[in-house]
Design an enzyme around this catalytic site. Sequence first.
Site, PDB file in Angstrom:
ATOM      1  N   LEU A  35       0.835  -1.198   0.000  1.00 15.03           N
ATOM      2  CA  LEU A  35       0.000   0.000   0.000  1.00 15.03           C
ATOM      3  C   LEU A  35       0.876   1.257   0.000  1.00 15.03           C
ATOM      4  CD1 LEU A  35      -2.746  -0.994   2.573  1.00 15.03           C
ATOM      5  CD2 LEU A  35      -3.010  -0.798   0.123  1.00 15.03           C
ATOM      6  N   LEU A  44      -8.108   6.030   6.122  1.00 14.57           N
ATOM      7  CA  LEU A  44      -7.770   4.641   5.854  1.00 14.57           C
ATOM      8  C   LEU A  44      -6.257   4.427   5.715  1.00 14.57           C
ATOM      9  CD1 LEU A  44      -8.725   1.753   5.177  1.00 14.57           C
ATOM     10  CD2 LEU A  44      -8.847   2.460   2.778  1.00 14.57           C
ATOM     11  N   ASP A  45      -5.728   3.489   6.515  1.00 10.04           N
ATOM     12  CA  ASP A  45      -4.327   3.067   6.458  1.00 10.04           C
ATOM     13  C   ASP A  45      -3.340   4.214   6.616  1.00 10.04           C
ATOM     14  OD1 ASP A  45      -5.023   0.397   6.118  1.00 10.04           O
ATOM     15  OD2 ASP A  45      -5.099   0.566   3.943  1.00 10.04           O
ATOM     16  N   GLN A  46      -3.734   5.249   7.355  1.00  8.36           N
ATOM     17  CA  GLN A  46      -2.859   6.394   7.573  1.00  8.36           C
ATOM     18  C   GLN A  46      -2.549   6.609   9.054  1.00  8.36           C
ATOM     19  OE1 GLN A  46      -1.497   8.190   4.954  1.00  8.36           O
ATOM     20  NE2 GLN A  46      -2.472   6.612   3.715  1.00  8.36           N
TER      21      GLN A  46
END
Length: 290
Positions: A199, A230-232
């Site tokens: 990612l 998201l995904d941070q």
Amino acid sequence: MTDNQKKIIFLIQCEDRKGILSATSTWFFQRSYNIVHCQQHTDNIEGRYFMRIELDMHDLKTTRKELEEDFGAFANQYNLTWECHYSDYNARVAIMVSKTSHCLYDLIARKNEGDLKCDISLIISNHPDLEVIANQFRIPFYYLPVTNESKAEQEAKVMTLLKRFDIDLVVLARYMQILSPAFTHQWQGKIINIHHGFLPAFQGANPYRQAYERGVKMIGATAHYASEELDQGPIIDQDVVRVNHELSPNGLRDVGKDVERRVLAKAVQAHLESRIIMFKNRTVVFDVER
């Protein structure tokens, strides 16, 4: 100090300035606490000071509430942000999964072998596939299917379960659903997620096929606290393994699974051992001497 010694752990951060370490250690000394371990870090860019202190719990002569109230008064004088944890407390963990089992099996095995000091209180899934694992280890399993239309209702049921089981930490062990901002906000700093290290380059359902097609030379994984974006969220641990052209998409997936297991376990262990301090969107993760 032996591993089975009971400890009181303080996680402290504040604006960096002279005298903080001296004042804090003196405060504990004046109350006859033995500091068995002290770690510190100064972020010169942010001008921020971080400290982790372990005390011998045998020196506790008051109630825990009284200790925290007294230290709170001291912390106010120096504008400290702090947490207090006790090593004799077993955190209650909920694991959320979908269909993939490798991280779930690994966490259960590490818990049963004593590497992760916690209670795995329940497993929640949006698919019924992994119920057999829960039954094998006698862990309560809750199947809560979700669709785009039922997402809010499903998350409300998850919240109810987390409250009922008095959960301290949620681990997303390859849970393939995006949690709502309201959910992650309420559980800020208490949800750990694992994802493959591709990612944001390789998103979607089959990242390892994409990686194969691009001829990647490294497989990675990242464990982080879940956040509204998201995904941070703040990263806790990462790792990579070099690979070559000989690996098929399935071979890349097998390597990726191994990296995901190790990275997630290290992140969960660091959280359970009270070794993480968050500041903004970053973490300070203190190593442990074993």
